[in-house]
Design an enzyme around this catalytic site. Structure first.
Site, mmCIF file in Angstrom:
data_model
loop_
_atom_site.group_PDB
_atom_site.id
_atom_site.type_symbol
_atom_site.label_atom_id
_atom_site.label_comp_id
_atom_site.label_asym_id
_atom_site.label_seq_id
_atom_site.Cartn_x
_atom_site.Cartn_y
_atom_site.Cartn_z
ATOM 1 C CG HIS A 173 43.576 44.701 41.422
ATOM 2 N ND1 HIS A 173 43.820 44.482 40.082
ATOM 3 C CD2 HIS A 173 43.718 46.035 41.603
ATOM 4 C CE1 HIS A 173 44.109 45.635 39.487
ATOM 5 N NE2 HIS A 173 44.057 46.591 40.401
ATOM 6 C CG HIS A 176 44.672 47.368 35.832
ATOM 7 N ND1 HIS A 176 43.650 47.243 36.731
ATOM 8 C CD2 HIS A 176 44.115 47.761 34.665
ATOM 9 C CE1 HIS A 176 42.515 47.556 36.136
ATOM 10 N NE2 HIS A 176 42.775 47.875 34.886
ATOM 11 C CE1 TYR A 178 49.843 47.648 40.613
ATOM 12 C CE2 TYR A 178 47.644 47.632 39.680
ATOM 13 C CZ TYR A 178 48.758 48.324 40.092
ATOM 14 O OH TYR A 178 48.808 49.692 39.988
#
Length: 192
Positions: A173, A176, A178
């Site tokens: 990930h 977004h 993070y």
């Protein structure tokens, strides 16, 4: 014609995905104590049974102290959580699907007081408040090189665990806002 193409297999290097339908990761907050239970396995199995060829799981936390930012998000470390993920993998494979875990660390999104370790503050590339946070929220601590190395090792260990458990690949990930993404933003990475 085009609809049928969605149901054709897709060959990616050493794996064959049974259909071209891919389920994107979606945070579910359905893992009490951060452990994916039988209901999580059933949820992913149902998608594979209905011709989703590749499932990318919800975000899974790779680092126990600083990685969390939301309640009931599944861990990707520790015996209980990994046993739960093994059940998920087996269920998806039994239904004919393929599955990748999404490996995740929230970075400076985390605020002190969040579970599972409320005393741990947020950590990020720099001691800069995340752009999504309001002025009354705490500024995260800047990660030391030792802490960065620790998180890199946590991602690597999670990838190794995914392979051991039988996952078909992984997704990091890196979006977004993070942790991985935070290192790429001018607003959150002020390191010299």
């Amino acid at each position: 014609m085009y609809a049928q193409a969605l149901l054709d297999p897709l060959h990616l290097d050493s794996i064959t995905i049974p259909t071209r339908i891919v389920m994107a990761p979606m945070t579910r907050n359905k893992s009490p104590n951060n452990i994916p239970g039988p209901d999580v396995a059933a949820y992913y199995r149902k998608r594979a049974e209905n011709r989703v060829g590749l499932i990318i799981t919800e975000g899974t936390i790779v680092e126990p102290q600083t990685g969390h930012g939301y309640p009931d998000v599944p861990d990707f470390y520790g015996e209980d959580a990994l046993r739960g993920w093994k059940r998920v993998v087996d269920n998806v494979h039994e239904a004919g699907g393929k599955i990748f875990p999404q490996l995740w660390h929230v970075g400076s999104i985390r605020q002190k007081g969040m579970p599972p370790t409320p005393s741990v503050p947020g950590y990020g590339p720099s001691a800069v408040r995340h752009p999504s946070h309001t002025d009354d929220m705490k500024v995260p601590e800047e990660m030391t090189l030792k802490e960065i190395d620790h998180v890199v090792r946590a991602f690597a260990q999670a990838a190794e665990q995914a392979e051991t458990l039988g996952f078909d690949g992984i997704e990091l990930h890196g979006a977004h806002g993070y942790l991985i993404d935070q290192f790429l933003w001018d607003a959150t990475n002020k390191r010299a």
